[in-house]
Design an enzyme around this catalytic site. Structure first.
Site, short mmCIF file in Angstrom:
data_model
loop_
_atom_site.label_atom_id
_atom_site.label_comp_id
_atom_site.label_asym_id
_atom_site.label_seq_id
_atom_site.Cartn_x
_atom_site.Cartn_y
_atom_site.Cartn_z
N ASP A 230 0.87 -1.17 0.00
CA ASP A 230 0.00 0.00 0.00
C ASP A 230 0.92 1.23 0.00
O ASP A 230 2.11 1.11 0.34
CB ASP A 230 -0.88 -0.03 1.26
CG ASP A 230 -1.63 1.26 1.48
OD1 ASP A 230 -2.31 1.72 0.55
OD2 ASP A 230 -1.53 1.81 2.60
N ASP B 115 -0.20 5.13 0.77
CA ASP B 115 -0.48 6.16 1.78
C ASP B 115 -0.55 5.56 3.18
O ASP B 115 -1.35 4.67 3.45
CB ASP B 115 -1.79 6.87 1.44
CG ASP B 115 -1.67 7.69 0.18
OD1 ASP B 115 -0.64 8.36 0.01
OD2 ASP B 115 -2.60 7.67 -0.64
MG LIG Z 1 -2.93 3.14 3.57
#
Ligand SMILES: [Mg+2]
Length: 238
Positions: free
Chosen positions: A9, A11
């Site tokens: 992932d 962010d």
């Molecule tokens: Mg995230």
């Protein structure tokens, strides 16, 4: 099972980007003449909605009765926000979370493939990679699945399924890295094992589905991890 790839992932997982996103949203709202302001507690709630356009729409649906912006208006506002975000990163720089650079370097040295599975859009991923590595994301990651490529955003597994298809690997050959509940649910629904490092905005979320929950990636024993031995991959910090 031999481990073949790590899927990240972006962010909150690679870097603490969420507050930069929040600032970019607010700057873009003001620039567009909207008197909206997303403070930290509100943004923490809004982050339960993945995807920037979807987040703006959820905000409007929650706080306004009328259709304040149509889908074209939301998309235009989100494009402006993304450009603002890129400018903030270019100006202020960005640091990876602890242990991320070391893990990526070690994985590459060990011949593992590296992938990204994110609801953020590709220009945002490029902005991060340019800030950290001075290279586009495609030079750092073998596979990138991002933004609107997935028909349904996290917690749906779509973006992970796209990444797995492009890697040409089975879920059992990969490990995902996430910071949030939505991300963990998405990765598990795609059949992946997941390491979770809660971030500023996701701390306290229910991530009971995580296979390994640690403060940050400096707590990982890479050798165990690369052998796929997740349960014993917590580094001895004595
Ligand atoms: Mg995230």
């Amino acid at each position: 099972m031999t481990l073949s790839a790590l899927i990240f992932d972006v962010d909150g997982t690679l870097a603490e980007t969420e507050d930069l996103h929040r600032r970019a949203f607010n700057i873009s709202f003001t620039a567009a003449g909207h008197e909206w302001f997303w403070d930290v507690p509100l943004y923490r709630e809004l982050l339960k909605v993945t995807g920037g356009k979807e987040r703006i729409r959820a905000f409007l649906d929650c706080f306004f009765n009328t259709t304040t912006l149509d889908s074209d208006g939301v998309a235009a506002l989100h494009r402006a926000k993304s450009r603002t975000y890129e400018r903030i990163i270019a100006r202020e720089g960005l640091q990876l979370r602890p242990g991320v650079m070391a893990l990526i370097d070690a994985a590459r040295s060990s011949g593992l493939k590296l992938a990204v599975a994110t609801t953020t859009n590709l220009p945002n991923v490029d902005a991060l990679c340019q800030s950290v590595w001075r290279q586009p994301a495609s030079e750092i990651f073998d596979v990138i699945a991002a933004g609107d490529e997935a028909p349904h955003k996290k917690p749906a597994p779509d973006v992970y399924n796209i990444a797995l298809e492009r890697l040409g690997l089975a879920p059992s050959e990969c490990i995902a890295f996430e910071d949030s509940r939505n991300g963990v649910i998405a990765a598990k629904a795609a059949g992946l094992r997941v390491v979770v490092t809660p971030s500023q905005y996701s701390t306290g979320e229910d991530v009971a589905q995580a296979d390994l929950l640690i403060d940050d990636l400096t707590k990982l024993d890479f050798e165990h991890l690369f052998r796929g031995q997740l349960k014993s991959a917590t580094a001895d910090l004595e």
